[in-house]
Scaffold this motif. Sequence first.
Motif, mmCIF file in Angstrom:
data_model
loop_
_atom_site.group_PDB
_atom_site.id
_atom_site.type_symbol
_atom_site.label_atom_id
_atom_site.label_comp_id
_atom_site.label_asym_id
_atom_site.label_seq_id
_atom_site.Cartn_x
_atom_site.Cartn_y
_atom_site.Cartn_z
ATOM 1 N N GLU A 217 27.277 -6.669 -17.949
ATOM 2 C CA GLU A 217 28.319 -7.645 -17.644
ATOM 3 C C GLU A 217 28.207 -8.028 -16.170
ATOM 4 O O GLU A 217 27.835 -7.204 -15.330
ATOM 5 C CB GLU A 217 29.681 -7.031 -17.926
ATOM 6 N N GLY A 218 28.508 -9.268 -15.861
ATOM 7 C CA GLY A 218 28.447 -9.732 -14.482
ATOM 8 C C GLY A 218 29.224 -8.824 -13.548
ATOM 9 O O GLY A 218 30.320 -8.370 -13.869
ATOM 10 N N GLY A 219 28.617 -8.518 -12.389
ATOM 11 C CA GLY A 219 29.271 -7.699 -11.385
ATOM 12 C C GLY A 219 29.094 -6.206 -11.560
ATOM 13 O O GLY A 219 29.524 -5.432 -10.709
ATOM 14 N N VAL A 220 28.448 -5.767 -12.631
ATOM 15 C CA VAL A 220 28.282 -4.341 -12.893
ATOM 16 C C VAL A 220 26.956 -3.850 -12.314
ATOM 17 O O VAL A 220 25.915 -4.479 -12.499
ATOM 18 C CB VAL A 220 28.336 -4.055 -14.414
ATOM 19 N N GLU A 221 26.999 -2.705 -11.611
ATOM 20 C CA GLU A 221 25.770 -2.107 -11.103
ATOM 21 C C GLU A 221 24.966 -1.571 -12.285
ATOM 22 O O GLU A 221 25.528 -1.161 -13.300
ATOM 23 C CB GLU A 221 26.093 -0.962 -10.138
ATOM 24 N N TRP A 222 23.648 -1.539 -12.130
ATOM 25 C CA TRP A 222 22.776 -1.082 -13.204
ATOM 26 C C TRP A 222 21.844 0.024 -12.713
ATOM 27 O O TRP A 222 21.645 0.183 -11.515
ATOM 28 C CB TRP A 222 21.951 -2.241 -13.759
ATOM 29 N N ALA B 187 17.970 6.998 -11.580
ATOM 30 C CA ALA B 187 19.429 7.091 -11.643
ATOM 31 C C ALA B 187 20.131 6.265 -10.567
ATOM 32 O O ALA B 187 21.352 6.131 -10.581
ATOM 33 C CB ALA B 187 19.862 8.546 -11.534
ATOM 34 N N GLN B 188 19.366 5.707 -9.647
ATOM 35 C CA GLN B 188 19.942 4.911 -8.556
ATOM 36 C C GLN B 188 20.722 3.722 -9.119
ATOM 37 O O GLN B 188 20.246 3.000 -9.972
ATOM 38 C CB GLN B 188 18.807 4.402 -7.667
ATOM 39 N N ARG B 189 21.943 3.541 -8.618
ATOM 40 C CA ARG B 189 22.760 2.388 -9.013
ATOM 41 C C ARG B 189 22.300 1.202 -8.167
ATOM 42 O O ARG B 189 22.164 1.308 -6.952
ATOM 43 C CB ARG B 189 24.254 2.649 -8.789
#
Length: 115
Positions: free
Chosen positions: A26-31, A54-56
């Motif tokens: 979703e837009g704005g979410v870190e991955w 695992a890095q955001r």
Amino acid sequence: MAIKITEECINCGACEPECPNNAIYEGGVEWAITDGTSVKGSFTLLDGTVIDAAQRNAPISVDTYFIVPNKCTECQGFHEEPQCAAVCPVDCCVPDEMYRETVEELLAKKERLHI
């Protein structure tokens, strides 16, 4: 070639649960590479950069859903067609010209993501 979500996205979210690689956010979410995959430790991105799986990471888009090219395999090895494109009601899931990959490369990426 990875799939991308264009600005025509209406944020319906139909694509997100369909992705076998958990490459849609979703837009704005870190991955992170680890989201929905079995990858642990170091991971080499398409541009050669090595990161901790695992890095955001910063969102690719803030306003609409987005696909992480480093996780997108166009559903190769899972389905006959990209599932995000198959379920999108506005046809905004299209090939990303910036990331050209062969079927063999996409299958190899799938194997790296799902050990």
